[in-house]
Design a protein around this motif. Structure first.
Motif, mmCIF file in Angstrom:
data_model
loop_
_atom_site.group_PDB
_atom_site.id
_atom_site.type_symbol
_atom_site.label_atom_id
_atom_site.label_comp_id
_atom_site.label_asym_id
_atom_site.label_seq_id
_atom_site.Cartn_x
_atom_site.Cartn_y
_atom_site.Cartn_z
ATOM 1 N N GLY A 132 0.539 -1.339 -0.018
ATOM 2 C CA GLY A 132 0.066 0.228 0.053
ATOM 3 C C GLY A 132 0.923 0.747 0.125
ATOM 4 N N ASP A 133 2.036 1.138 0.608
ATOM 5 C CA ASP A 133 3.220 1.904 0.442
ATOM 6 C C ASP A 133 2.995 2.825 -0.772
ATOM 7 N N PHE A 169 0.172 11.038 6.570
ATOM 8 C CA PHE A 169 -0.584 10.677 7.794
ATOM 9 C C PHE A 169 -2.220 11.350 8.276
ATOM 10 N N ILE A 170 -2.764 11.745 7.499
ATOM 11 C CA ILE A 170 -3.946 12.978 7.358
ATOM 12 C C ILE A 170 -4.681 11.550 5.863
ATOM 13 N N ALA A 171 -3.843 11.912 4.925
ATOM 14 C CA ALA A 171 -4.680 11.388 3.424
ATOM 15 C C ALA A 171 -5.070 9.979 3.892
ATOM 16 N N LYS A 172 -4.315 9.437 4.316
ATOM 17 C CA LYS A 172 -4.935 8.015 4.493
ATOM 18 C C LYS A 172 -6.075 7.723 4.928
ATOM 19 N N PRO A 173 -6.372 8.055 6.421
ATOM 20 C CA PRO A 173 -7.378 7.818 6.662
ATOM 21 C C PRO A 173 -8.832 8.578 6.883
ATOM 22 N N ILE A 174 -8.373 9.614 5.679
ATOM 23 C CA ILE A 174 -9.701 10.201 4.587
ATOM 24 C C ILE A 174 -10.125 9.273 3.442
ATOM 25 N N VAL A 233 -5.278 12.870 -1.751
ATOM 26 C CA VAL A 233 -5.919 11.638 -2.189
ATOM 27 C C VAL A 233 -6.639 11.840 -4.096
ATOM 28 N N LEU A 234 -7.287 12.718 -3.774
ATOM 29 C CA LEU A 234 -7.512 13.167 -5.185
ATOM 30 C C LEU A 234 -6.890 13.025 -6.777
ATOM 31 N N GLN A 235 -5.270 13.431 -6.230
ATOM 32 C CA GLN A 235 -4.422 13.330 -7.273
ATOM 33 C C GLN A 235 -4.094 12.403 -7.298
ATOM 34 N N ASN A 236 -4.198 11.494 -6.482
ATOM 35 C CA ASN A 236 -3.521 10.223 -6.327
ATOM 36 C C ASN A 236 -4.087 8.610 -6.211
ATOM 37 N N SER A 237 -4.754 8.675 -5.781
ATOM 38 C CA SER A 237 -5.579 7.611 -6.109
ATOM 39 C C SER A 237 -6.415 7.197 -7.355
ATOM 40 N N ALA A 238 -5.970 6.142 -7.510
ATOM 41 C CA ALA A 238 -6.156 6.035 -9.435
ATOM 42 C C ALA A 238 -7.390 4.902 -8.581
ATOM 43 N N GLU A 239 -8.520 5.409 -7.505
ATOM 44 C CA GLU A 239 -10.244 4.615 -7.652
ATOM 45 C C GLU A 239 -10.495 6.110 -7.830
ATOM 46 N N LEU A 240 -10.246 6.715 -8.168
ATOM 47 C CA LEU A 240 -11.199 8.609 -7.856
ATOM 48 C C LEU A 240 -11.041 8.340 -9.829
ATOM 49 N N GLN A 241 -9.999 7.919 -10.445
ATOM 50 C CA GLN A 241 -9.792 8.685 -11.421
ATOM 51 C C GLN A 241 -11.092 8.246 -12.840
ATOM 52 N N SER A 242 -11.497 8.870 -13.487
ATOM 53 C CA SER A 242 -12.705 9.238 -14.728
ATOM 54 C C SER A 242 -13.320 8.554 -13.060
ATOM 55 N N ALA A 243 -14.120 9.430 -12.020
ATOM 56 C CA ALA A 243 -15.107 8.783 -11.240
ATOM 57 C C ALA A 243 -16.000 10.174 -11.547
ATOM 58 N N PRO A 244 -17.368 9.775 -12.079
ATOM 59 C CA PRO A 244 -18.125 10.981 -12.182
ATOM 60 C C PRO A 244 -19.328 11.224 -10.384
ATOM 61 N N TRP A 245 -19.922 12.406 -10.424
ATOM 62 C CA TRP A 245 -20.730 13.026 -9.276
ATOM 63 C C TRP A 245 -22.051 12.725 -9.838
ATOM 64 N N ILE A 246 -21.975 14.260 -10.509
ATOM 65 C CA ILE A 246 -23.266 14.902 -11.291
ATOM 66 C C ILE A 246 -23.088 14.967 -12.655
ATOM 67 N N LEU A 247 -24.083 14.456 -13.669
ATOM 68 C CA LEU A 247 -24.593 15.537 -14.852
ATOM 69 C C LEU A 247 -22.694 16.010 -15.346
ATOM 70 N N TRP A 248 -22.589 16.871 -14.714
ATOM 71 C CA TRP A 248 -20.995 17.525 -16.195
ATOM 72 C C TRP A 248 -19.856 16.597 -15.225
ATOM 73 N N ILE A 249 -19.763 16.820 -14.238
ATOM 74 C CA ILE A 249 -18.953 16.159 -13.590
ATOM 75 C C ILE A 249 -18.210 14.689 -13.918
ATOM 76 N N HIS A 250 -18.119 14.522 -14.758
ATOM 77 C CA HIS A 250 -17.164 13.307 -15.574
ATOM 78 C C HIS A 250 -15.771 12.357 -14.665
ATOM 79 N N ASP A 251 -15.582 13.478 -14.264
ATOM 80 C CA ASP A 251 -13.960 12.666 -13.531
ATOM 81 C C ASP A 251 -13.369 13.911 -12.331
#
Length: 540
Positions: free
Chosen positions: A315-316, A325-330, A429-447
């Motif tokens: 995981g490292d 130390f803050i990013a991992k718990p988040i 977290v948003l920059q480095n987490s592959a899980e959030l790559q191309s993760a949509p939210w609503i309507l116009w937010i596709h990544d």
């Protein structure tokens, strides 16, 4: 000078300086985007502790591919840059890969909608022009190396259909005085084990490959990460390699870009790792092998769930920088909420609310303190006039006034100070987490990991910041300072236009929560004022 600033000014100063630091850090210390192709010139000069062997050094020559010796480093010809014949094709649910006639992983494609380009083609992790490729062997004997890049490997099977169970392929290369056998067991998640067997002991190095070349930008780490046996993490970024780094007992060596990695690991026996460099000072990792040698590896996405399923130490490989130390718990909180909700955007919204709830006691005290400070500002102004030429008496009487009314001049700063590391950690977290790559939210937010394409969220964030500023008590008396304060929402809006949409969403929701809290506190103080007025009327 700082002691002359009021609370509101200190909050603004802390926030602006933090953002300037954040942008400056990204610009100065994070590697910039690489657009030009890298040549396969590598150099490792440091000798092994057990023998006078130099790790691979590559030099282009018009004739052949020469190997390393104890006194001379290896050379590569253009032959190594060409597409070699594929001898094994592996097809799986998560990925497809192929092995070429030099016994290297020359192609690796990820399957799934998330890993498709705009033109519909699949993401490819490796580029033949960027060497070494995964599982590439370089010998220390120059003549042997020349021969090794002329004679092809053979395989006991040419096609593997990788489903739910691991599959094994054996590659054999018969040189004039040496037989090399690579037995590779590949698992459906991208993990593999390679057992090397040489017919006689010779000095050689094997590489996990040059880092994947899919997502390289100036905001995230790309290069080589080494985890040693004392759990020290060393990161050698592109353009920063010295070419003589040696790690005699490493657990993990991982070449990574933003979302993908190719790694070797040995969590018990350790790895003898050498770091080379190309002409652009990009790090290239090699591991010194033995006559009979087994090494574990992984190629694929840097998803924490996958890496942890292999071993939690892997995981490292997912790197969050200073705020790990803050990013991992988040991230763990986000992942937990995502497992329930099924949407990363709403997980960010809930995470924001949870963080604000945890910080509520401190935030509440800070807001109350700000309100009290505003009420005391006329009295403070009177003290400033009265003790204009005596700063010591002014400070003494001011502190006495604060104490009498239970006001804390720094109370409004603490919630903001606590928000800054959380903000930076979520950014990582948003920059480095592959899980959030191309993760949509609503309507116009596709990544959520990319900026808002229509800048709707930054504008909403700016509006809520303006509203929050409007209802928050201010002690600013100077008209010029007041005008500057009014421009802050505009400045922050432009800041957030280039930030990931998920981060802007966090700050937007954070502002909404602050508005509700401040409105509630203002109502309480208004009610208290009304009660005081009514009591005075009764007394009269």
């Amino acid at each position: 000078m700082l002691d002359k600033l009021n609370t509101q000014q200190r909050v603004v100063l802390a926030t602006v300086l933090s953002f300037l630091f954040f942008v400056g850090y990204d610009y100065l210390f994070i590697p910039k985007q690489i657009n030009k192709p890298l040549e396969s010139n590598t150099t490792i000069q440091k000798e092994s502790q057990t023998s006078a062997v130099q790790a691979p050094k590559a030099i282009n020559t018009p004739t052949a591919t020469v190997a390393p010796t104890a006194s001379k480093a290896p050379q590569n010809s253009n032959l190594m840059n060409k597409n070699e014949k594929v001898i094994v094709r592996i097809k799986g649910k998560r990925f497809d890969m192929s092995i070429d006639s030099f016994g290297r992983v020359n192609k690796f494609y990820l399957n799934g909608k998330r890993y498709k380009k705009k033109d519909g083609s699949r993401v490819e992790l490796f580029n033949d022009s960027k060497l070494p490729l995964p599982l590439e062997i370089r010998f220390s004997d120059n003549k042997l190396n020349i021969e090794a890049f002329k004679i092809a490997y053979t395989a006991d099977k040419t096609e593997i259909n990788l489903q739910n169970k691991p599959a094994t392929v054996t590659l054999t290369q018969k040189l004039s005085n040496l037989t090399v056998t690579k037995k590779i067991t590949i698992y459906p998640i991208g993990k593999y084990t390679i057992s090397l067997s040489l017919s006689k002991p010779v000095n050689y190095f094997i590489s996990p490959g040059f880092r994947p070349d899919v997502k390289v930008d100036r905001y995230t780490f790309h290069g080589v990460l080494i985890k040693e046996f004392d759990d020290t993490l060393t990161m050698i970024k592109d353009k920063d390699a010295k070419g003589d780094e040696h790690f005699a007992n490493a657990k993990i060596v991982a070449d990574s870009d933003r979302y993908f990695t190719t790694a070797f690991y040995n969590l018990k026996g350790g790895l003898d790792v050498y770091i080379s460099k190309d002409k652009d000072k990009n790090p290239l990792a090699f591991v010194k092998g033995k006559q009979n040698y087994t090494i574990n590896g992984y190629i694929g996405v840097k998803e924490l769930k996958i890496l942890n399923s292999i071993d939690k130490e892997l995981g490292d490989i997912v790197e969050y920088g200073w705020f790990t130390f803050i990013a991992k718990p988040i991230f763990l909180l986000l992942s937990f909420l995502h497992s329930i909700i099924g949407n990363w955007g709403w997980a960010i919204v809930l995470t924001t609310l949870i963080i604000r709830t945890i910080l509520f006691p401190l935030t509440y005290k800070g807001m109350v303190s700000m309100t009290k400070m505003k009420e005391l500002s006329p009295k403070i102004k009177e003290l400033q006039k009265k003790y204009k030429g005596d700063p010591q008496k002014l400070n003494a009487h001011t502190m006495e006034l604060y104490k009498k009314h239970g006001a804390n001049p720094m109370g409004g700063c603490l919630p903001m100070i606590l928000q800054i590391p959380i903000f930076f950690a979520l950014y990582r977290v948003l920059q480095n987490s592959a899980e959030l790559q191309s993760a949509p939210w609503i309507l116009w937010i596709h990544d959520l990991s990319s900026k808002d394409p229509y800048f709707i969220l930054p504008v909403l964030m700016g509006i809520t910041m303006f509203l929050q500023q409007h209802i928050t008590p201010s002690t600013v008396q100077d008209p010029t300072q007041a005008k500057i304060m009014k421009f802050l929402p505009v400045i922050f809006t432009f800041f957030f236009m280039t930030f990931p949409a998920g981060l802007t969403l966090y700050w937007f929701v954070n502002n909404l929560f602050s508005i509700v809290q401040q409105y509630y506190i203002n109502k309480i103080f208004e009610k208290k004022k009304q009660q005081i007025k009514e009591s005075k009327k009764v007394e009269k």
